[in-house]
Motif scaffolding. Structure first.
Motif, PDB file in Angstrom:
ATOM      1  N   ILE A  33      55.097   3.447  80.580  1.00 19.21           N
ATOM      2  CA  ILE A  33      55.686   4.327  79.571  1.00 19.21           C
ATOM      3  C   ILE A  33      56.178   5.588  80.262  1.00 19.21           C
ATOM      4  O   ILE A  33      55.431   6.251  80.976  1.00 19.21           O
ATOM      5  CB  ILE A  33      54.666   4.681  78.473  1.00 19.21           C
ATOM      6  N   GLU A  34      57.457   5.901  80.049  1.00 18.13           N
ATOM      7  CA  GLU A  34      58.049   7.115  80.613  1.00 18.13           C
ATOM      8  C   GLU A  34      58.012   8.271  79.621  1.00 18.13           C
ATOM      9  O   GLU A  34      57.901   9.422  80.023  1.00 18.13           O
ATOM     10  CB  GLU A  34      59.484   6.844  81.056  1.00 18.13           C
ATOM     11  N   LYS A  35      58.126   7.951  78.339  1.00 13.92           N
ATOM     12  CA  LYS A  35      58.084   8.972  77.289  1.00 13.92           C
ATOM     13  C   LYS A  35      57.444   8.363  76.054  1.00 13.92           C
ATOM     14  O   LYS A  35      57.613   7.177  75.776  1.00 13.92           O
ATOM     15  CB  LYS A  35      59.493   9.454  76.912  1.00 13.92           C
ATOM     16  N   MET A  36      56.749   9.224  75.309  1.00 15.86           N
ATOM     17  CA  MET A  36      56.161   8.785  74.046  1.00 15.86           C
ATOM     18  C   MET A  36      56.219   9.942  73.069  1.00 15.86           C
ATOM     19  O   MET A  36      55.970  11.094  73.437  1.00 15.86           O
ATOM     20  CB  MET A  36      54.725   8.344  74.234  1.00 15.86           C
ATOM     21  N   LEU A  37      56.557   9.623  71.838  1.00 20.13           N
ATOM     22  CA  LEU A  37      56.679  10.640  70.799  1.00 20.13           C
ATOM     23  C   LEU A  37      56.084  10.092  69.513  1.00 20.13           C
ATOM     24  O   LEU A  37      56.421   8.986  69.088  1.00 20.13           O
ATOM     25  CB  LEU A  37      58.165  10.976  70.586  1.00 20.13           C
ATOM     26  N   ASP A  38      55.183  10.852  68.921  1.00 15.93           N
ATOM     27  CA  ASP A  38      54.664  10.491  67.602  1.00 15.93           C
ATOM     28  C   ASP A  38      55.464  11.263  66.564  1.00 15.93           C
ATOM     29  O   ASP A  38      55.723  12.455  66.735  1.00 15.93           O
ATOM     30  CB  ASP A  38      53.177  10.839  67.502  1.00 15.93           C
ATOM     31  N   THR A  39      55.867  10.571  65.504  1.00 21.82           N
ATOM     32  CA  THR A  39      56.649  11.179  64.432  1.00 21.82           C
ATOM     33  C   THR A  39      55.928  10.965  63.112  1.00 21.82           C
ATOM     34  O   THR A  39      54.909  10.264  63.055  1.00 21.82           O
ATOM     35  CB  THR A  39      58.056  10.552  64.349  1.00 21.82           C
ATOM     36  N   ALA A  40      56.480  11.518  62.070  1.00 25.42           N
ATOM     37  CA  ALA A  40      55.909  11.314  60.736  1.00 25.42           C
ATOM     38  C   ALA A  40      55.966   9.843  60.337  1.00 25.42           C
ATOM     39  O   ALA A  40      55.120   9.364  59.580  1.00 25.42           O
ATOM     40  CB  ALA A  40      56.657  12.171  59.723  1.00 25.42           C
ATOM     41  N   GLU A  41      56.951   9.108  60.853  1.00 21.97           N
ATOM     42  CA  GLU A  41      57.124   7.700  60.488  1.00 21.97           C
ATOM     43  C   GLU A  41      56.398   6.740  61.414  1.00 21.97           C
ATOM     44  O   GLU A  41      56.216   5.582  61.072  1.00 21.97           O
ATOM     45  CB  GLU A  41      58.610   7.348  60.467  1.00 21.97           C
ATOM     46  N   GLY A  42      56.039   7.173  62.623  1.00 17.17           N
ATOM     47  CA  GLY A  42      55.400   6.266  63.568  1.00 17.17           C
ATOM     48  C   GLY A  42      55.436   6.821  64.976  1.00 17.17           C
ATOM     49  O   GLY A  42      55.214   8.013  65.184  1.00 17.17           O
ATOM     50  N   SER A  43      55.734   5.967  65.927  1.00 16.26           N
ATOM     51  CA  SER A  43      55.789   6.357  67.335  1.00 16.26           C
ATOM     52  C   SER A  43      57.044   5.796  67.974  1.00 16.26           C
ATOM     53  O   SER A  43      57.584   4.776  67.536  1.00 16.26           O
ATOM     54  CB  SER A  43      54.576   5.812  68.095  1.00 16.26           C
ATOM     55  N   VAL A  44      57.479   6.461  69.046  1.00 14.81           N
ATOM     56  CA  VAL A  44      58.627   6.008  69.834  1.00 14.81           C
ATOM     57  C   VAL A  44      58.198   6.023  71.294  1.00 14.81           C
ATOM     58  O   VAL A  44      57.580   6.985  71.760  1.00 14.81           O
ATOM     59  CB  VAL A  44      59.847   6.944  69.654  1.00 14.81           C
ATOM     60  N   THR A  45      58.514   4.949  72.020  1.00 16.68           N
ATOM     61  CA  THR A  45      58.259   4.930  73.458  1.00 16.68           C
ATOM     62  C   THR A  45      59.525   4.553  74.213  1.00 16.68           C
ATOM     63  O   THR A  45      60.362   3.790  73.709  1.00 16.68           O
ATOM     64  CB  THR A  45      57.142   3.933  73.858  1.00 16.68           C
TER      65      THR A  45
END
Length: 118
Positions: free
Chosen positions: A53-65
């Motif tokens: 994983i190079e980047k990970m972001l948690d959002t109100a809707e879920g997660s993005v990697t």
């Protein structure tokens, strides 16, 4: 841990990640999978590979990697959008792209700079 299970092609571990009604979308190839079909596609992919994983972001809707996946034969990146139901994946949308050099037409323009060092 999910990406480690994907890279190990560990079908039993992967099943634990998904809600029973989970759906997986690979938009670049216009495919929709059940969780079991997704697990089969990953676990029966020929050869072995690595993932990081190079980047990970948690959002109100879920997660993005953003994940780099590579072997001796290929290098790609996957952008993954996860929608969770508790601790289980309910929906996964992925965009896979080959790593490589810019196309010749753009190299001729002599614009841009490399992101990574050799």
């Amino acid at each position: 841990r999910l990406w480690a299970d994907v890279a190990r092609q560990d079908s039993a571990a992967l099943r634990e990640w998904f809600a029973p009604e989970a759906e997986v979308y690979w938009h670049c190839t216009d495919e929709r999978f059940t969780a079991e079909e997704y697990i089969r596609a990953n676990c029966e992919y020929p050869g072995k590979w690595h993932g990081k994983i190079e980047k990970m972001l948690d959002t109100a809707e879920g997660s993005v990697t953003v994940t780099r996946v590579w072997s001796e034969e290929f290098s790609v990146r996957a952008i993954s959008f996860f929608r969770w139901q508790g601790e289980k994946i309910l929906r996964l949308e992925e965009y896979w792209s080959d790593d490589g050099a810019p196309p010749e037409w753009r190299r001729k323009m002599q614009i841009g700079q490399k992101i990574t060092e050799d």
